[in-house]
Write an enzyme that holds these catalytic residues in place. Sequence first.
Site, PDB file in Angstrom:
ATOM      1  N   ASP A  77       0.765  -1.247   0.000  1.00  0.00           N
ATOM      2  CA  ASP A  77       0.000   0.000   0.000  1.00  0.00           C
ATOM      3  C   ASP A  77       0.799   1.303   0.000  1.00  0.00           C
ATOM      4  OD1 ASP A  77      -1.695  -2.088   0.369  1.00  0.00           O
ATOM      5  OD2 ASP A  77      -2.847  -1.180   1.981  1.00  0.00           O
ATOM      6  N   GLU A 124       1.851  -9.075  11.778  1.00  0.00           N
ATOM      7  CA  GLU A 124       1.553  -8.708  10.387  1.00  0.00           C
ATOM      8  C   GLU A 124       2.844  -8.554   9.579  1.00  0.00           C
ATOM      9  OE1 GLU A 124      -0.687  -5.094  10.167  1.00  0.00           O
ATOM     10  OE2 GLU A 124      -1.192  -5.353   8.044  1.00  0.00           O
TER      11      GLU A 124
HETATM   12  C1  GLC Z   1      -2.922  -4.143   4.006  1.00  0.00           C
HETATM   13  C2  GLC Z   1      -1.803  -4.715   3.139  1.00  0.00           C
HETATM   14  C3  GLC Z   1      -2.401  -5.602   2.068  1.00  0.00           C
HETATM   15  C4  GLC Z   1      -3.250  -6.692   2.721  1.00  0.00           C
HETATM   16  C5  GLC Z   1      -4.273  -6.088   3.693  1.00  0.00           C
HETATM   17  C6  GLC Z   1      -4.962  -7.156   4.535  1.00  0.00           C
HETATM   18  O1  GLC Z   1      -3.766  -3.340   3.293  1.00  0.00           O
HETATM   19  O2  GLC Z   1      -1.015  -3.724   2.583  1.00  0.00           O
HETATM   20  O3  GLC Z   1      -1.408  -6.182   1.276  1.00  0.00           O
HETATM   21  O4  GLC Z   1      -3.881  -7.461   1.767  1.00  0.00           O
HETATM   22  O5  GLC Z   1      -3.648  -5.199   4.572  1.00  0.00           O
HETATM   23  O6  GLC Z   1      -4.032  -7.911   5.244  1.00  0.00           O
END
Ligand code: GLC
Length: 429
Positions: free
Chosen positions: A160, A391
């Site tokens: 992101d 994460e």
């Molecule tokens: C964030 C990450 C993305 C992922 C999401 C859910 O937005 O950047 O890659 O899919 O979280 O974990």
Amino acid sequence: MECRIEEAIKTIKMNDRGGFTVPTNRLYPYQWNWDSGFTALGIWHFNKWRAWLEIMALLDAQWEDGMVPHIVFRQNDPDYFPGPGVWQTNTEPASSGHSQPPVLASMILRMVQNGTAYDMRKAREVFPRLMAYHRWFASARDPQGTGVIGIIHPWESGRDNCPDWDIGMNAITVPGDLIAYKRRDTSHVDSDQRPTQEQYDRFITIVQFARETGWDHRRIHAEGPFLMADPGVQFIFLRATRDLLTLAEMLDMTEAISELRRLIEQVSKGSDWLWNDKVGGYCARDIRTGVFSDAITNASMLCFYGDVGSPEQRASMAAHCRRILAACQFGMPSWDPEHADFEPRRYWRGPVWAIMNHMLITGLADAGEEMLAQRITSDTQKLIESQGMAEYFDPMEGTGLGGMDFSWTAAIYLDHCRDRVAELLKETG
Ligand code: GLC
């Protein structure tokens, strides 16, 4: 180091919402596209039926044009922004309006190659859906057939807030009538680990433009506020298309074979456009202006996974890989630690992600770079075993960051420990 297999299984079960798995409790309350792909692979090691259900649930949200959206909103959760009311895609089930790195075919191939007739049957069922998804990527994200796959939003890359997107993002003018909104992510996680407010306004600007076109992807590609090429999506798509070809051969889907071969050739050739001579590596690039990002990321390093490049280009990428791994305690960081913009704790601007490592390991091992593959495998294990299902992780100190109890981290752990998982299951019946 502590074995965390039971914890990993428990994490995934805890995130089960009845037929689909959320990335983690609270911070991400819906089904995410590539999260579910990796998570299905993890679940597959202890419950095949449930793994296929994960995939079926994701494909249930596939658009008529073939797109598999990046988020599926199965229930309304006012605690999450941006929810279905912001996207306004008018789909059933409700979903976001763009996609995410298409890992699905690759995860399915792994299940089939290690599986039984049951997995073959399931793969046959979903095969036409996967073809439609890949056709969508080819036509909506590369309408001129150049072999360069575009992304219309940084979120489509799955990385992101990576500095890669700063080039495209800085060119976005936030309109005066930007919809009023309140972020929710910073109430769950420290704001120094999340994207900044200016970045967020631009993220929403793209969504607002796209929804005003009625999610017309041709128009969004041609006129949208953001269009960049991402080495991550490019190489993941290429790999997944090759994996889809292998599946087509295994399943005797002969009509699909020549189409997939053509697509692979096109996207392989297109990948060269992402080669940045100045850096000596694959970098993100703005499709409209041709401007390159100037750093090597963990997505650049997926070139081995995508199987692209001349022997010289590969040697240069392997040298970058060795240099970057030498500069940090735990690889592979999401941004070059020797670059000025490196931030070891901020999301995609430095931290290590287990899912990226998983693909890197596969690619490096395929390319015969065993030492590098082993270093990343051992780093991934150490990080997860010392910190749990975080994460993402700090590449310098190894601290677990972001949301905790993350499904995809647990899934990658289970895949790495698959032999031990199988033994454990045998023991416990
Ligand atoms: C964030 C990450 C993305 C992922 C999401 C859910 O937005 O950047 O890659 O899919 O979280 O974990």
